[in-house]
Enzyme design. Structure first.
Site, PDB file in Angstrom:
ATOM      1  N   GLU A 156      -1.904  11.385   3.944  1.00 60.26           N
ATOM      2  CA  GLU A 156      -2.946  11.212   4.951  1.00 60.26           C
ATOM      3  C   GLU A 156      -2.787  12.319   5.980  1.00 60.26           C
ATOM      4  OE1 GLU A 156      -3.873   6.796   6.102  1.00 60.26           O
ATOM      5  OE2 GLU A 156      -1.697   7.035   5.982  1.00 60.26           O
ATOM      6  N   GLU A 183       0.869  -1.175   0.000  1.00 58.57           N
ATOM      7  CA  GLU A 183       0.000   0.000   0.000  1.00 58.57           C
ATOM      8  C   GLU A 183       0.902   1.219   0.000  1.00 58.57           C
ATOM      9  OE1 GLU A 183      -3.129   0.196   3.013  1.00 58.57           O
ATOM     10  OE2 GLU A 183      -2.681   2.324   3.322  1.00 58.57           O
TER      11      GLU A 183
END
Length: 338
Positions: A177, A172
């Site tokens: 974020e 991933e």
């Protein structure tokens, strides 16, 4: 740097004359425009300039499974939660009870009519899987982030085929974020890799970054990007190269002889706005502050570039100012037997 020779996946066929400029108005078939001076060329983009989300570029995921992190939202395909207007993609998280499937859209048991799971917020999660999937390139987004306790916007990538097993064995890539922006002065964004083996053998490594001058990402638009090439991934905020990870620090337990695994396969892009969950609910003021909702994640554009110098490896187009953190990653401790 002059634009690289543009003849296909292998770059220039010249043996010792070095890179040459392509003829005027010619470019590789995959390039939407002539290459930049760095050698990168635009291969995919969404400027969100229409009046609807482009179904040839994005699909909505629909579930209430909590993202595997005990998140509070149900992801829905509803114009109240995601829409295009004013040359922006808007993703809005709303305090609203909802029900839906309790597994991800890719689960073999997924039923879109299932109402066995529930959430206390609605939001949206869009992806390019099957419509835009890439191995190596530069992936960038210009966006303004939401704020408040419990907010968790993200721009990230998952493998389109889980070659090395379930999450996070096949990897991933978290381009950006942020959680709980402006709560107690929170102003960090994060760039992270997840790898190792399928849960619970998964591990992660990454870096946090703050904009200079005390600027908060929730107060305006900024450009978030990664450059991914064979054996190396670099993170950028407004063009500032702030972190690098290399294949020396990532690994796959299911492919111990492959030093580039799991980041040597095609990945797709994801834009989502989660609410609460194991990370934001346990830091800053903790929990979810219902009073700050609704909140919006506003995206100006998403663009994908690939390196014309070497399409096959993505190498040769890197940009860096030399002032980044080289994250060493993690030692492979759970490697499968040969």
């Amino acid at each position: 740097m002059a634009a690289a020779a543009c003849g296909g996946d292998g770059g220039s066929d010249n043996d010792d004359t070095g890179p040459v400029d392509p003829p005027i108005n010619t470019r590789p078939e995959r390039c939407l425009e002539d290459p930049l001076s760095s050698g990168y060329c635009l291969v995919w983009q969404d400027e969100f300039s229409g009046d609807a989300i482009d179904s040839e570029k994005w699909t909505h995921e629909r579930n209430c499974m909590g993202g595997g992190n005990n998140e509070a939202q149900c992801y829905v395909d509803d114009p109240e939660n995601s829409w295009v207007a004013g040359d922006l993609l808007h993703i809005k998280a709303i305090r609203k009870d909802a029900v839906g499937p309790g597994v991800t859209d890719d689960d073999p048991n997924y039923d879109p009519d299932d109402t066995s799971a529930s959430g206390t917020y609605t939001s949206a999660r869009l992806r390019t899987k099957g419509l835009g999937d890439w191995k190596y390139g530069r992936f960038e987004m210009r966006a303004k982030l939401p704020q408040g306790q419990g907010t968790w916007p993200a721009f990230w990538m998952l493998p389109s085929e889980w070659v090395y097993g379930g999450w996070a064995g096949s990897g991933e890539i978290d381009i950006m974020e942020a959680v709980n922006l402006k709560v107690g002065g929170e102003d960090q964004i994060h760039g992270t890799l997840h790898y190792g083996g399928p849960w619970p053998g998964n591990v992660y490594s990454g870096e946090a970054y703050r904009l200079p001058g005390g600027i908060n990402p929730a107060d305006g638009f900024h450009e978030y990007a990664v450059e991914w090439e064979e054996g190396e991934i670099r993170w950028y905020l407004d063009g500032d190269h702030y972190a690098t990870q290399t294949s020396d620090g990532w690994y796959s337990t299911t492919a111990p002889g492959n030093s580039n695994a799991p980041f040597d396969q095609a990945f797709h892009l994801i834009l989502n706005f989660a609410v609460g969950g194991d990370w934001p609910s346990n830091v800053n003021d903790t929990g979810i502050d219902e009073s700050v909702f609704p909140q919006q994640f506003e995206i100006d554009y998403v663009r994908v570039y690939q390196c014309t110098i070497d399409f096959a490896t993505g190498k040769g187009c890197a940009s860096t100012d030399g002032a980044f953190v080289h994250n060493p990653g993690l030692e492979a401790k759970r490697v499968a037997s040969p």
